[in-house]
Design a protein around this motif. Structure first.
Motif, PDB file in Angstrom:
ATOM      1  N   ASN A 121       0.883  -1.252   0.042  1.00  0.00           N
ATOM      2  CA  ASN A 121      -0.160   0.050   0.147  1.00  0.00           C
ATOM      3  C   ASN A 121       0.763   1.100   0.105  1.00  0.00           C
ATOM      4  O   ASN A 121       1.922   1.146   0.258  1.00  0.00           O
ATOM      5  CB  ASN A 121      -0.858  -0.052   1.146  1.00  0.00           C
ATOM      6  CG  ASN A 121      -0.236  -0.109   2.583  1.00  0.00           C
ATOM      7  OD1 ASN A 121       0.731   0.599   2.882  1.00  0.00           O
ATOM      8  ND2 ASN A 121      -0.436  -1.163   3.291  1.00  0.00           N
ATOM      9  N   ALA A 122       0.446   2.508  -0.182  1.00  0.00           N
ATOM     10  CA  ALA A 122       1.096   3.668  -0.250  1.00  0.00           C
ATOM     11  C   ALA A 122       1.817   3.641   0.959  1.00  0.00           C
ATOM     12  O   ALA A 122       2.913   4.257   0.962  1.00  0.00           O
ATOM     13  CB  ALA A 122       0.404   4.789  -0.860  1.00  0.00           C
ATOM     14  N   THR A 123       1.196   3.553   2.016  1.00  0.00           N
ATOM     15  CA  THR A 123       1.580   4.043   3.488  1.00  0.00           C
ATOM     16  C   THR A 123       2.877   3.305   3.584  1.00  0.00           C
ATOM     17  O   THR A 123       4.099   3.761   4.140  1.00  0.00           O
ATOM     18  CB  THR A 123       0.484   3.795   4.512  1.00  0.00           C
ATOM     19  OG1 THR A 123      -0.664   4.509   4.242  1.00  0.00           O
ATOM     20  CG2 THR A 123       1.248   4.298   6.007  1.00  0.00           C
ATOM     21  N   ALA A 124       3.094   1.843   3.204  1.00  0.00           N
ATOM     22  CA  ALA A 124       4.064   1.114   3.269  1.00  0.00           C
ATOM     23  C   ALA A 124       5.389   1.731   2.289  1.00  0.00           C
ATOM     24  O   ALA A 124       6.494   1.731   2.807  1.00  0.00           O
ATOM     25  CB  ALA A 124       3.944  -0.327   2.956  1.00  0.00           C
ATOM     26  N   VAL A 141       7.907  11.939  -3.065  1.00  0.00           N
ATOM     27  CA  VAL A 141       6.497  12.556  -3.391  1.00  0.00           C
ATOM     28  C   VAL A 141       5.424  11.525  -2.878  1.00  0.00           C
ATOM     29  O   VAL A 141       5.415  10.301  -3.424  1.00  0.00           O
ATOM     30  CB  VAL A 141       6.412  12.842  -5.027  1.00  0.00           C
ATOM     31  CG1 VAL A 141       5.055  13.541  -5.171  1.00  0.00           C
ATOM     32  CG2 VAL A 141       7.482  13.948  -5.183  1.00  0.00           C
ATOM     33  N   ASP A 142       4.445  12.081  -2.274  1.00  0.00           N
ATOM     34  CA  ASP A 142       3.401  11.165  -2.046  1.00  0.00           C
ATOM     35  C   ASP A 142       2.389  11.469  -3.146  1.00  0.00           C
ATOM     36  O   ASP A 142       1.770  12.580  -3.022  1.00  0.00           O
ATOM     37  CB  ASP A 142       2.603  11.650  -0.544  1.00  0.00           C
ATOM     38  CG  ASP A 142       1.284  11.091  -0.187  1.00  0.00           C
ATOM     39  OD1 ASP A 142       0.802  10.415  -0.962  1.00  0.00           O
ATOM     40  OD2 ASP A 142       0.818  10.940   0.915  1.00  0.00           O
ATOM     41  N   ALA A 143       2.326  10.458  -4.156  1.00  0.00           N
ATOM     42  CA  ALA A 143       1.705  10.715  -5.356  1.00  0.00           C
ATOM     43  C   ALA A 143       0.419   9.855  -5.142  1.00  0.00           C
ATOM     44  O   ALA A 143      -0.058   9.068  -6.087  1.00  0.00           O
ATOM     45  CB  ALA A 143       2.336  10.438  -6.561  1.00  0.00           C
ATOM     46  N   ALA A 144      -0.042   9.561  -3.809  1.00  0.00           N
ATOM     47  CA  ALA A 144      -1.163   8.355  -3.790  1.00  0.00           C
ATOM     48  C   ALA A 144      -2.113   8.333  -4.803  1.00  0.00           C
ATOM     49  O   ALA A 144      -2.643   7.450  -5.320  1.00  0.00           O
ATOM     50  CB  ALA A 144      -1.637   8.531  -2.211  1.00  0.00           C
ATOM     51  N   ALA A 145      -2.943   9.609  -5.050  1.00  0.00           N
ATOM     52  CA  ALA A 145      -3.913   9.505  -5.890  1.00  0.00           C
ATOM     53  C   ALA A 145      -3.715  10.118  -7.218  1.00  0.00           C
ATOM     54  O   ALA A 145      -4.443  10.505  -8.301  1.00  0.00           O
ATOM     55  CB  ALA A 145      -4.893  10.596  -5.508  1.00  0.00           C
ATOM     56  N   PHE A 182       2.594   5.775  -5.227  1.00  0.00           N
ATOM     57  CA  PHE A 182       1.026   5.704  -5.727  1.00  0.00           C
ATOM     58  C   PHE A 182       0.363   4.758  -5.007  1.00  0.00           C
ATOM     59  O   PHE A 182       0.933   3.693  -4.528  1.00  0.00           O
ATOM     60  CB  PHE A 182       1.359   5.474  -7.204  1.00  0.00           C
ATOM     61  CG  PHE A 182       1.813   6.243  -7.904  1.00  0.00           C
ATOM     62  CD1 PHE A 182       1.209   7.761  -8.665  1.00  0.00           C
ATOM     63  CD2 PHE A 182       3.247   6.271  -7.978  1.00  0.00           C
ATOM     64  CE1 PHE A 182       1.745   8.449  -9.266  1.00  0.00           C
ATOM     65  CE2 PHE A 182       4.071   7.085  -9.139  1.00  0.00           C
ATOM     66  CZ  PHE A 182       3.349   8.134  -9.783  1.00  0.00           C
ATOM     67  N   SER A 183      -0.789   5.031  -4.846  1.00  0.00           N
ATOM     68  CA  SER A 183      -1.730   3.933  -4.047  1.00  0.00           C
ATOM     69  C   SER A 183      -2.694   3.276  -4.922  1.00  0.00           C
ATOM     70  O   SER A 183      -3.067   4.107  -5.920  1.00  0.00           O
ATOM     71  CB  SER A 183      -2.721   4.897  -2.942  1.00  0.00           C
ATOM     72  OG  SER A 183      -3.589   3.792  -2.234  1.00  0.00           O
ATOM     73  N   LEU A 184      -3.038   1.904  -4.625  1.00  0.00           N
ATOM     74  CA  LEU A 184      -3.865   1.307  -5.576  1.00  0.00           C
ATOM     75  C   LEU A 184      -5.096   0.819  -4.577  1.00  0.00           C
ATOM     76  O   LEU A 184      -5.850  -0.180  -4.954  1.00  0.00           O
ATOM     77  CB  LEU A 184      -3.303  -0.107  -6.126  1.00  0.00           C
ATOM     78  CG  LEU A 184      -2.039   0.379  -7.066  1.00  0.00           C
ATOM     79  CD1 LEU A 184      -1.595  -0.970  -7.625  1.00  0.00           C
ATOM     80  CD2 LEU A 184      -2.620   1.059  -8.441  1.00  0.00           C
ATOM     81  N   THR A 214     -10.284   3.196  -3.036  1.00  0.00           N
ATOM     82  CA  THR A 214     -10.920   4.573  -3.413  1.00  0.00           C
ATOM     83  C   THR A 214     -10.159   5.222  -4.346  1.00  0.00           C
ATOM     84  O   THR A 214     -10.479   6.526  -4.711  1.00  0.00           O
ATOM     85  CB  THR A 214     -10.786   5.304  -2.106  1.00  0.00           C
ATOM     86  OG1 THR A 214      -9.593   5.506  -1.449  1.00  0.00           O
ATOM     87  CG2 THR A 214     -11.766   4.886  -1.025  1.00  0.00           C
ATOM     88  N   LYS A 215      -9.250   4.581  -5.091  1.00  0.00           N
ATOM     89  CA  LYS A 215      -8.316   5.520  -5.895  1.00  0.00           C
ATOM     90  C   LYS A 215      -8.713   5.196  -7.515  1.00  0.00           C
ATOM     91  O   LYS A 215      -9.259   4.130  -7.894  1.00  0.00           O
ATOM     92  CB  LYS A 215      -6.795   5.004  -5.949  1.00  0.00           C
ATOM     93  CG  LYS A 215      -6.157   5.501  -4.362  1.00  0.00           C
ATOM     94  CD  LYS A 215      -6.023   6.903  -4.353  1.00  0.00           C
ATOM     95  CE  LYS A 215      -5.684   7.207  -2.881  1.00  0.00           C
ATOM     96  NZ  LYS A 215      -6.426   7.261  -1.816  1.00  0.00           N
ATOM     97  N   VAL A 216      -8.307   6.049  -8.286  1.00  0.00           N
ATOM     98  CA  VAL A 216      -8.766   6.049  -9.767  1.00  0.00           C
ATOM     99  C   VAL A 216      -8.579   4.299 -10.213  1.00  0.00           C
ATOM    100  O   VAL A 216      -9.189   3.714 -10.899  1.00  0.00           O
ATOM    101  CB  VAL A 216      -8.109   6.815 -10.809  1.00  0.00           C
ATOM    102  CG1 VAL A 216      -9.253   8.150 -10.910  1.00  0.00           C
ATOM    103  CG2 VAL A 216      -6.897   7.116 -10.445  1.00  0.00           C
TER     104      VAL A 216
HETATM  105  C1  LIG Z   1      -2.524  11.701   0.305  1.00  0.00           C
HETATM  106  C2  LIG Z   1      -2.369  10.402   0.761  1.00  0.00           C
HETATM  107  N1  LIG Z   1      -1.354   9.848   1.261  1.00  0.00           N
HETATM  108  C3  LIG Z   1      -1.422   8.350   1.539  1.00  0.00           C
HETATM  109  C4  LIG Z   1      -2.125   7.598   1.381  1.00  0.00           C
HETATM  110  C5  LIG Z   1      -2.488   5.990   1.768  1.00  0.00           C
HETATM  111  O1  LIG Z   1      -2.556   5.426   0.546  1.00  0.00           O
HETATM  112  P1  LIG Z   1      -2.829   3.709   1.036  1.00  0.00           P
HETATM  113  O2  LIG Z   1      -4.120   3.550   1.396  1.00  0.00           O
HETATM  114  O3  LIG Z   1      -2.546   2.756  -0.115  1.00  0.00           O
HETATM  115  O4  LIG Z   1      -1.907   3.202   2.283  1.00  0.00           O
HETATM  116  C6  LIG Z   1      -3.484   8.232   0.905  1.00  0.00           C
HETATM  117  C7  LIG Z   1      -4.632   7.406   0.746  1.00  0.00           C
HETATM  118  O5  LIG Z   1      -5.876   7.682   0.682  1.00  0.00           O
HETATM  119  C8  LIG Z   1      -3.603   9.786   0.663  1.00  0.00           C
HETATM  120  O6  LIG Z   1      -4.725   9.848   0.150  1.00  0.00           O
END
Ligand SMILES: Cc1ncc(COP(=O)(O)O)c(C=O)c1O
Length: 373
Positions: free
Chosen positions: A61-64, A168-172, A186-188, A191-193
């Motif tokens: 996930n993007a947090t990791a 860069v936090d490019a989650a969305a 990037f996040s998958l 809720t993401k595109v």
């Molecule tokens: C700006 C931002 N950073 C990080 C995250 C975390 O992504 P993930 O749910 O994949 O850990 C999100 C998730 O919505 C987000 O909007």
């Protein structure tokens, strides 16, 4: 309460679309630890962003991914323990996961206010904040707000000039995310595109750094079973890779759905020049979040009044990370823009299946509620 128009209704690949990939998993009998489907995801993402596959790593996930990228970067900037905390600058206007990742990477957060127009940090804003940080700044995490494009060349330039690690936090930002030497994550999430339920990936043209991130999401192992760095388990499983591949197959259609929704909202609100929408304006991009911003604070009880009329909304980032109960104690700049945005911005319903008529109806309800009718 069941809302007629919930704020989100994720629509991921169907079982039929995923099945061919699940059959490959049965055939390979490889379930995690950088298996063949994860390799295929990384190849396809590399092609999409115009880089070599060695420039991409999937993550759970993007947090990791953010945690690992910050750990990898922080390791490269080795410091003496007597130097005190290593500070990481991040915007106060972001989802709390950005801050969780900074802490998980062992860095001390310093919150910075965002630019009023872009809702994001700017390299100039970061440079002027550096002198206010109460210790040694080592890293910065610019955040793409709700998928808005960002200027990676400018961030790479800041990194070269100041020696700061940039992640860069490019989650969305899947649609228009740009890549450079600094890693973008990037996040998958559902809720993401581009949604795989859970998942994410990091891209950087620095393949050593990508290897370091892979080590940090794999217990510190690289090639053997010796932990060589502080680490977590943040690998993508083959099952999430299967969903990601099916989502990539459907991306052109998915992108059009979200783009059409954004355009329908823009058309529906075009008469009200006190309302601004994201995505909107010159920098067109597909996002699974439509944000409305008004030039005055939203009225008291606005969210509840809309819910009473069947329209779901969400303050996706609440009041920003400085307002999270767990995190009120960190050093911070003054945050007038973040506070200003928190009182004026709200997420509107955005999901596949919303028709232009639905959106016109939602816009009419929002307009009436703002006018107190
Ligand atoms: C700006 C931002 N950073 C990080 C995250 C975390 O992504 P993930 O749910 O994949 O850990 C999100 C998730 O919505 C987000 O909007």
């Amino acid at each position: 309460m069941t809302l007629r128009f919930p704020v989100a209704r994720p629509s991921l690949p169907t079982a039929d679309a995923i099945l061919p990939y699940l059959r490959q998993i049965d055939e390979y009998q490889y379930y995690s630890n950088f298996g063949p489907l994860v390799g295929e995801v990384e190849r396809r993402l590399a092609e999409r962003y115009g880089v070599d596959p060695a420039c991409v790593t999937t993550v759970s996930n993007a947090t990791a991914g953010l945690t690992a990228a910050l750990q990898a970067e922080a390791k490269a900037r080795r410091r003496n323990v007597n130097d005190g905390p290593a500070y990481c600058l991040l915007p106060a206007w972001t989802f709390v996961a950005t801050l969780h990742a900074v802490l998980a990477a062992g860095l001390e957060p310093y919150l910075v206010d965002v630019d009023e127009d872009s809702w994001a940090l700017t390299p100039q804003g970061v440079e002027s904040a550096l002198e206010r940080v109460p210790g040694e700044p080592v890293a910065v995490v610019p955040v793409s707000p709700f998928g808005r494009p960002y200027d990676m060349a400018a961030w790479d330039d800041l990194s070269h000039r100041t020696g700061l690690a940039v992640v860069v936090d490019a989650a969305a930002a899947f649609d228009k995310g740009s890549v450079g030497q600094s890693p973008a994550v990037f996040s998958l999430h559902a809720t993401k595109v581009l949604a795989a339920g859970e998942g994410g990936f990091a891209v950087s043209t620095d393949t050593d750094l990508i290897n370091e991130i892979r080590k940090c999401i794999n217990f510190g192992f690289l090639g053997d079973r010796v932990a060589q760095s502080r680490a977590i388990n943040g690998k993508m499983s083959e099952y999430h890779a299967a969903v990601t591949l099916a989502a990539l197959d459907a991306w052109p259609q998915t992108r059009k759905v979200f783009d059409d929704i954004a355009h329908a909202y823009r058309d529906s609100f075009s008469q009200d020049n006190r309302i601004r929408l994201l995505p909107g304006g010159a920098d067109d991009y597909a996002s699974s979040t439509v944000m409305l911003m008004r030039d005055e604070a939203l009225p008291e009880g606005f969210d509840e009044a809309l819910a009473d009329r069947g329209v779901g909304t969400r303050r996706w980032w609440g009041g920003g990370v400085a307002k999270q109960v767990a995190y009120r104690r960190f050093s911070s700049d003054l945050l007038p823009v973040t506070d200003w945005l928190a009182r004026r911005c709200i997420g509107l319903p955005c999901y596949p299946g919303l028709s232009r008529d639905d959106i016109a109806e939602i816009a009419a309800i929002v307009g009436d509620t703002l006018r107190g009718r």
